[in-house]
Design an enzyme around this catalytic site. Sequence first.
Site, short mmCIF file in Angstrom:
data_model
loop_
_atom_site.label_atom_id
_atom_site.label_comp_id
_atom_site.label_asym_id
_atom_site.label_seq_id
_atom_site.Cartn_x
_atom_site.Cartn_y
_atom_site.Cartn_z
N HIS A 76 1.03 -1.14 0.05
CA HIS A 76 -0.05 0.16 -0.06
C HIS A 76 0.76 1.31 0.02
O HIS A 76 0.26 2.31 -0.09
CB HIS A 76 -1.06 0.16 1.13
N HIS A 100 7.44 6.63 4.74
CA HIS A 100 6.86 6.18 3.72
C HIS A 100 6.09 7.23 2.85
O HIS A 100 5.91 8.42 3.27
CB HIS A 100 5.63 5.00 4.13
N HIS A 102 2.76 8.91 0.41
CA HIS A 102 1.69 8.84 -0.39
C HIS A 102 1.40 9.67 -1.53
O HIS A 102 1.98 10.76 -1.48
CB HIS A 102 0.49 9.58 0.68
N HIS A 119 5.66 10.79 5.17
CA HIS A 119 5.59 10.46 6.58
C HIS A 119 6.46 9.70 7.39
O HIS A 119 6.89 8.59 6.98
CB HIS A 119 4.08 9.82 6.78
N THR A 183 -3.40 7.42 9.24
CA THR A 183 -4.19 7.46 8.08
C THR A 183 -4.58 6.28 7.28
O THR A 183 -5.22 6.24 6.26
CB THR A 183 -3.51 8.54 7.02
N THR A 184 -4.20 5.15 7.87
CA THR A 184 -4.50 3.82 7.30
C THR A 184 -5.07 2.92 8.58
O THR A 184 -4.69 3.29 9.68
CB THR A 184 -3.30 2.98 6.90
#
Length: 235
Positions: A76, A100, A102, A119, A183-184
Site C-alpha cells: 500500500h 513512507h 503517499h 510520513h 491515516t490507514t
Amino acid sequence: MRTTVLASLIALALPSLAAAQVFDYAHQSAWQSVHDKAQSPIDIRRADAVAGDPQEAQDIVVRHTEAALEVVDNEHAVEVEAHGPDAMIRGRHFELAQFHFHATSEHTIDGESFPLEGHFVFKAKDGRLAVVGVMYREGESNRLAGKVLEALGDARHGEIEREDIAVMLPRDKSYHHYLGSLTTPPLTENVEWYVLDTPVTLSAKQIAGFEKRYSHNNRAVQPLNGRPLVHIAQH
C-alpha cells in the site's frame, strides 16, 4: 531483516503486510475506527492556526541521520526502514521507525495538494507516535529518492548500504501541529502530527516512479472538529 520489519510494524500499530488488502482507497468509507473525532489527514488552513507558546520547547531536531536503509513495497506504500536516526521533538526524544510515501499528498495546505507526501514515523519509549509530514513538489532531483526507487527496481524489497535521510527533509523545520490519527487502518488516534511548511523537490521522473507504484494511496481529508492547530516558526 524481514522479521524485524514486520515486528516494527506491529509494535507501531501499523497494518501488517497480511492486512494490506483492507486498504481499498476507492472505498475509504468502509474503513472502521474506534474513534472518529480526531482523524487525519486534514486541510491545514493557515489562517486558522494559532502561534505556539514561546515558553514551551518547540523545535524539531533530527539527529544521527546517516543509516543503513531497507526499502519495502508493503502493498500500500513504498516504505523505508531506518535504524539509528532519532529526533528531539518539542524537547522529547523519539526514534525513527520508518518513513513512507503517499501520492497525492494526504494533507492539503489551504486546499492545495502536492504530488507526494512523506510520513516520517517516530516512536517514543512510552509508545507515543509522532509523525513528521513532508510535502514534495516537482523540481530538482533528490539523491535519496532516486536510490529508494533504484533499490526496489521491479521487486518488493531492496537495501541501501548507507545514506543520509536528511536530504528528504527541508532545512527549515517550521511546522503546523495538531493531534490526529494514523491515516490507514486501524486509524488509531492520539498521534502527534507535525506537517512541515517547506516542500522538498523531486524530479518529475522520481515523482512518476513513486506514482507508478501507488498513484492514489492517499486518504481523504477529515474534519478538524475544533481541534487546536498550532503553527511554529523555527529559526
